[in-house]
Design a protein around this motif. Sequence first.
Motif: not given
Length: 173
Positions: A80, A83, A85, A95-98
């Motif tokens: 995390k 990562t 976001y 928010r999404v992980p990029e």
Amino acid sequence: MSARVTAGLPEDMETNVTPEEAQAEARANEDDLLTGLLAAASYKDDEDENVEIVISRRGKDLFSFRIHPLSEDDFNRCRKRCTKYVKSKSQAGIRVPEEVDTVKYRCMLIYEATVPEDRAKVWDNKKLWKAKDLATGIEAVDILLKAGEKNAICEKLDAISGYELTEEEVAKN
């Protein structure tokens, strides 16, 4: 009064066991189980679980440190933190992980897995930080280890953390 307990034993191994004897055996096994459970839960603090890593180049040992197994939470926390976001284009406020910075992730895993005494001497070495203009121990991991060395250490970390089973362990299961 006695009860006959066979519980899958071959006929030649059948024994007569009283309920009191069965209960006493169950208590003894319960203590053994508890001992096993407590030992399993203390894997991070068990020095027998530690693995020494020696960094050698051109036949010369440069430095060494010990690593201990990590929990699944440790792996997830490191992932995390590494990562990036971004805001979701399809859902407002989400928010999404990029992408995951894999170099930083591997360095962070090695840093977190290093035994605290060794972490202080190697990665958190203030003289090294000053000489190399570093701000964190994770940066020290990155500059001190080659890519292949990081990979080999992460593979060893996976193995001692239970992510890789040996052929012997697979055969037991």
